[in-house]
Design a protein around this motif. Structure first.
Motif, PDB file in Angstrom:
ATOM      1  N   PHE A 278      91.053  52.569  55.879  1.00 51.78           N
ATOM      2  CA  PHE A 278      90.728  52.839  57.404  1.00 51.78           C
ATOM      3  C   PHE A 278      90.235  51.864  58.148  1.00 51.78           C
ATOM      4  O   PHE A 278      89.745  51.623  59.235  1.00 51.78           O
ATOM      5  CB  PHE A 278      89.711  53.788  57.346  1.00 51.78           C
ATOM      6  CG  PHE A 278      90.557  55.265  57.195  1.00 51.78           C
ATOM      7  CD1 PHE A 278      91.340  55.953  58.142  1.00 51.78           C
ATOM      8  CD2 PHE A 278      90.544  55.951  55.888  1.00 51.78           C
ATOM      9  CE1 PHE A 278      91.845  57.233  57.921  1.00 51.78           C
ATOM     10  CE2 PHE A 278      91.042  56.962  55.635  1.00 51.78           C
ATOM     11  CZ  PHE A 278      91.781  57.695  56.386  1.00 51.78           C
ATOM     12  N   GLN A 281      95.212  50.040  60.349  1.00 51.32           N
ATOM     13  CA  GLN A 281      95.951  51.108  61.099  1.00 51.32           C
ATOM     14  C   GLN A 281      96.784  51.936  60.225  1.00 51.32           C
ATOM     15  O   GLN A 281      97.432  52.815  60.343  1.00 51.32           O
ATOM     16  CB  GLN A 281      96.563  50.777  62.507  1.00 51.32           C
ATOM     17  CG  GLN A 281      97.807  49.995  62.193  1.00 51.32           C
ATOM     18  CD  GLN A 281      98.563  49.787  63.482  1.00 51.32           C
ATOM     19  OE1 GLN A 281      98.239  50.278  64.497  1.00 51.32           O
ATOM     20  NE2 GLN A 281      99.648  49.127  63.329  1.00 51.32           N
ATOM     21  N   VAL A 284      97.591  55.577  60.021  1.00 51.88           N
ATOM     22  CA  VAL A 284      98.321  56.482  61.058  1.00 51.88           C
ATOM     23  C   VAL A 284      99.651  56.884  60.445  1.00 51.88           C
ATOM     24  O   VAL A 284      99.873  58.055  60.747  1.00 51.88           O
ATOM     25  CB  VAL A 284      98.499  55.241  62.144  1.00 51.88           C
ATOM     26  CG1 VAL A 284      99.720  55.697  63.288  1.00 51.88           C
ATOM     27  CG2 VAL A 284      97.296  55.150  63.209  1.00 51.88           C
ATOM     28  N   LEU A 319      97.356  57.937  66.788  1.00 53.08           N
ATOM     29  CA  LEU A 319      96.722  56.573  67.266  1.00 53.08           C
ATOM     30  C   LEU A 319      95.623  56.833  68.069  1.00 53.08           C
ATOM     31  O   LEU A 319      94.611  55.861  68.038  1.00 53.08           O
ATOM     32  CB  LEU A 319      97.665  56.063  68.163  1.00 53.08           C
ATOM     33  CG  LEU A 319      98.893  55.248  67.453  1.00 53.08           C
ATOM     34  CD1 LEU A 319     100.109  55.216  68.147  1.00 53.08           C
ATOM     35  CD2 LEU A 319      98.670  54.244  66.573  1.00 53.08           C
ATOM     36  N   ARG A 322      92.809  56.888  65.563  1.00 56.24           N
ATOM     37  CA  ARG A 322      92.632  55.573  64.779  1.00 56.24           C
ATOM     38  C   ARG A 322      91.556  54.856  65.716  1.00 56.24           C
ATOM     39  O   ARG A 322      90.548  54.256  65.330  1.00 56.24           O
ATOM     40  CB  ARG A 322      93.884  54.933  65.092  1.00 56.24           C
ATOM     41  CG  ARG A 322      93.789  53.331  64.820  1.00 56.24           C
ATOM     42  CD  ARG A 322      95.111  52.492  65.317  1.00 56.24           C
ATOM     43  NE  ARG A 322      94.990  52.200  66.360  1.00 56.24           N
ATOM     44  CZ  ARG A 322      95.901  51.415  67.189  1.00 56.24           C
ATOM     45  NH1 ARG A 322      96.661  50.725  66.498  1.00 56.24           N
ATOM     46  NH2 ARG A 322      95.605  51.187  68.472  1.00 56.24           N
ATOM     47  N   TYR A 326      88.563  55.243  62.866  1.00 56.94           N
ATOM     48  CA  TYR A 326      88.842  54.189  61.756  1.00 56.94           C
ATOM     49  C   TYR A 326      87.950  53.085  62.035  1.00 56.94           C
ATOM     50  O   TYR A 326      87.479  52.889  63.213  1.00 56.94           O
ATOM     51  CB  TYR A 326      90.134  53.784  62.238  1.00 56.94           C
ATOM     52  CG  TYR A 326      91.343  54.731  61.698  1.00 56.94           C
ATOM     53  CD1 TYR A 326      91.295  56.039  61.621  1.00 56.94           C
ATOM     54  CD2 TYR A 326      92.520  53.969  61.428  1.00 56.94           C
ATOM     55  CE1 TYR A 326      92.348  56.706  61.317  1.00 56.94           C
ATOM     56  CE2 TYR A 326      93.820  55.138  61.389  1.00 56.94           C
ATOM     57  CZ  TYR A 326      93.621  56.401  61.254  1.00 56.94           C
ATOM     58  OH  TYR A 326      94.658  57.055  60.943  1.00 56.94           O
ATOM     59  N   GLY A 334      87.361  58.205  59.288  1.00 52.91           N
ATOM     60  CA  GLY A 334      88.666  58.211  59.209  1.00 52.91           C
ATOM     61  C   GLY A 334      89.213  59.183  58.086  1.00 52.91           C
ATOM     62  O   GLY A 334      89.883  59.921  58.343  1.00 52.91           O
ATOM     63  N   ARG A 464      89.199  46.177  62.772  1.00 56.01           N
ATOM     64  CA  ARG A 464      90.227  47.177  62.452  1.00 56.01           C
ATOM     65  C   ARG A 464      91.460  46.687  62.758  1.00 56.01           C
ATOM     66  O   ARG A 464      92.101  46.772  63.708  1.00 56.01           O
ATOM     67  CB  ARG A 464      90.080  48.506  63.157  1.00 56.01           C
ATOM     68  CG  ARG A 464      90.610  49.859  62.732  1.00 56.01           C
ATOM     69  CD  ARG A 464      92.005  50.019  63.109  1.00 56.01           C
ATOM     70  NE  ARG A 464      92.147  49.722  64.603  1.00 56.01           N
ATOM     71  CZ  ARG A 464      92.946  49.586  65.243  1.00 56.01           C
ATOM     72  NH1 ARG A 464      93.804  48.749  64.827  1.00 56.01           N
ATOM     73  NH2 ARG A 464      93.101  49.347  66.844  1.00 56.01           N
ATOM     74  N   THR A 466      95.658  45.605  62.747  1.00 58.93           N
ATOM     75  CA  THR A 466      97.128  46.435  63.070  1.00 58.93           C
ATOM     76  C   THR A 466      98.049  45.867  61.866  1.00 58.93           C
ATOM     77  O   THR A 466      98.928  46.810  61.511  1.00 58.93           O
ATOM     78  CB  THR A 466      97.777  45.931  64.288  1.00 58.93           C
ATOM     79  OG1 THR A 466      97.579  44.560  64.234  1.00 58.93           O
ATOM     80  CG2 THR A 466      96.950  46.327  65.506  1.00 58.93           C
TER      81      THR A 466
END
Length: 595
Positions: A278, A281, A284, A319, A322, A326, A334, A464, A466
């Protein structure tokens, strides 16, 4: 509808796939000369830093999933550096900031990519460091054909480099001008750095000890020393239009190393999908697969409106979660977002019309995080940044365009497998460190300058990210590695890819070539953190009836240029040893190779 631009490769010896043909060939050459998947992945990764310097670099970030042939499940190598000791909310607020700039020296976390590759190579590879770095040194010394996109990125910033980032001008403007598309473009300072590193550790006996010595040189030796000395004095322009000093120090680098950690996994239609934790992403994708677990997706055409709508609406919810839940913080909620009962409740919220609000789910006991996420998005929506003299704040728009990312997948004849998504250290987001030929990363922009959030800026905390490589196992035991660049779109394009594999019987190349879609109905991870309600981008290869039906459902449809969404690559291995690979034709530079 099935369509493919290239054959799905198959064989039994080895497969490599990456976002640049030279890097793919480098990886395959390592396999051909007896290296394993981990050797090949590392050599490919260093080559990508030279071939695509606008998308990744040695001082960037690198999460990788590795799956040794003898293991039942993959493991994550986390080469995502953390926030420096001086990266406090109080310090950034004192700089007059309410958002962290997307470029400049305050945007950097501790560089992680190099140490991650070294950890993989030391524990799982077989080749010595000098042989792994040799292709990257060759191309940095003698040049690679310059991609038009590299030329464009440099040309847009040429005047800025000359006036504000002169160390970048020295590297990216050979002879004082941007390189021409297709011309050989070299980075001799980078080649010198790698040559010196190899020379510094050449006398150390033992392959593993030599790699550890290189890690020390990077984190505590001449590379860290060059960064530390420069950061003490440098004060450079960032995306806000102001000159600021950074907070990264040599002490920060000396105290950090890449690490191993367990993966998360989720089941969908008999498949098991593996993702990072977490702090990324990655969950997700698991969330969407969990939400759609009860849907008869096989009955829906993969280019049809109902398929796109259901996947998009599930992505919107995942998302939104997220952004609320997250993060690399003890208070992050998360894990609760993957609970089956929670996912069923989120799926029940999907209707036949497009959602227009960004609503995290309800988690009892975590109302504060949900409220904070909603308030933050409302604040961002009202924080219109205008350009032009005397209007709003300075924008430095050319420095607010985030760089992208690269990706690679490798499988060898023994069944070892790697999926890695290196990024950061972009030429357009940070000036080159003098003498090293490499810029710093800008991943700090994914933190927030508000206290008490899972993504609040905090020393020692990971942003966090991507970055999100993927692996999966089919019901018949086939192992799959896949991924793509694309920031907030990474798990969106990957989800469409894996669902079409699972439910529609497409092979790797067909699933990659099928029309892609994504939504910007999310809180963007990069400066300036935009949100576009009900947005849905579709490639024009979707049938016109699908596009019109999605508009009728309330989606604000944007039809993209042809072949412009996603840069997916993938490799797989069946239990009987049959290997497969595929790479996207989009942007005309990703390739797979194998036999």
């Amino acid at each position: 509808m099935r369509f493919t631009t290239r054959p799905e490769l198959s064989g039994t010896f080895g497969m490599t796939a990456s976002t640049h043909w030279i890097a793919t060939a480098v990886g395959m050459s390592v396999l051909e000369r007896g290296g394993n998947a981990f050797d090949a992945a590392a050599a490919t990764g260093f080559a990508l830093q030279v071939c695509e310097p606008h998308l990744n670099g040695p001082l960037g970030d690198m999460p990788a999933l590795i799956w040794p042939a003898c293991d039942d499940a993959p493991t994550m190598i986390c080469a995502q550096g953390t926030a420096p000791a001086g990266a406090t909310i109080a310090h950034y607020r004192a700089e007059g900031l309410d958002l962290i700039p997307g470029s400049g020296l305050l945007a950097t976390v501790i560089p992680g990519a190099f140490d991650g590759w070294m950890l993989m190579l030391r524990d799982h590879g077989t080749w010595p460091l000098a042989e792994i770095l040799a292709p990257a040194i060759h191309y940095a010394r003698h040049g690679v054909p310059c991609l038009p996109r590299v030329t464009d990125a440099i040309a847009e910033l040429a005047d800025f480099f000359r006036t504000e980032w002169p160390t970048s001008a020295e590297t990216w403007l050979p002879g004082g001008a941007p390189p021409q598309p297709g011309a050989l473009f070299a980075n001799p300072a980078l080649a010198d750095t790698w040559d010196r590193l190899c020379a510094e550790v050449a006398g150390v006996k033992g392959r593993e000890a030599q790699i550890d010595a290189a890690r020390d040189q990077f984190a505590q030796g001449f590379i860290a020393g060059a960064i530390d000395r420069w950061m003490r004095e440098a004060c450079v322009m960032d995306a806000t239009g102001h000159r600021r000093k950074g907070v990264l120090s040599g002490q920060d680098m000396a105290g950090w190393r890449a690490s191993y950690e367990p993966v998360l996994s989720g089941d969908h239609a008999g498949w098991q999908v593996f993702k990072g934790g977490f702090w990324s992403q990655g969950p997700v994708q698991l969330s969407v697969l969990g939400m759609l677990a009860g849907d008869d997706l096989a009955a829906l055409p993969p280019e049809g409106a109902d398929f796109v709508h259901r996947v998009t609406e599930a992505l919107k919810r995942a998302l939104a979660d997220r952004e609320a839940y997250y993060g690399d913080a003890p208070e992050a909620a998360g894990p609760l977002t993957l609970a089956p009962e929670y996912l069923r409740a989120r799926r029940a919220q999907i209707s036949g019309t497009a959602g227009a609000t960004l609503d995290p789910g309800d988690l009892p006991g975590f109302e504060t995080q949900r409220t904070a996420a909603l308030a933050r998005n409302a604040w961002l929506a009202g924080r219109q940044v205008h350009s032009g003299p005397g209007v709003g704040e300075p924008t430095m728009g050319h420095l607010k365009k985030p760089g992208d990312t690269v990706h690679l997948d490798v499988v060898d004849r023994w069944g070892n497998m790697v999926s890695a998504t290196p990024s950061g250290g972009w030429l357009q987001s940070s000036p080159v460190v003098p003498g090293l030929g490499m810029p710093l990363n800008s991943r700090t922009q994914m933190f927030w300058l508000d206290e008490g959030l899972p993504t609040s800026l905090h020393p020692g905390r990971r942003p966090r990210t991507t970055l999100s490589p993927s692996m999966a196992r089919a019901p018949d035991g086939t192992r799959l590695a896949y991924g793509t660049p694309g920031g907030d779109q990474q798990d969106q394009w990957q989800t469409a890819f894996i669902l079409r594999l699972i439910h529609h019987g497409l092979n790797l190349q067909e699933a990659i070539d099928a029309p892609l879609f994504h939504t910007d109905h999310l809180q963007a991870s990069f400066d300036p953190h935009g949100f576009t309600p009900a947005h849905l981008l579709l490639e024009p290869a979707f049938p016109p009836a699908t596009i019109e039906a999605l508009k009728a459902m309330g989606h604000r449809v944007q039809v993209s240029a042809p072949w412009s969404a996603g840069r997916l690559t993938a490799v797989s291995r069946r239990p009987d040893g049959l290997l497969r690979a595929a790479a996207t034709p989009r942007l005309m530079q990703a390739y797979a190779a194998g036999r």
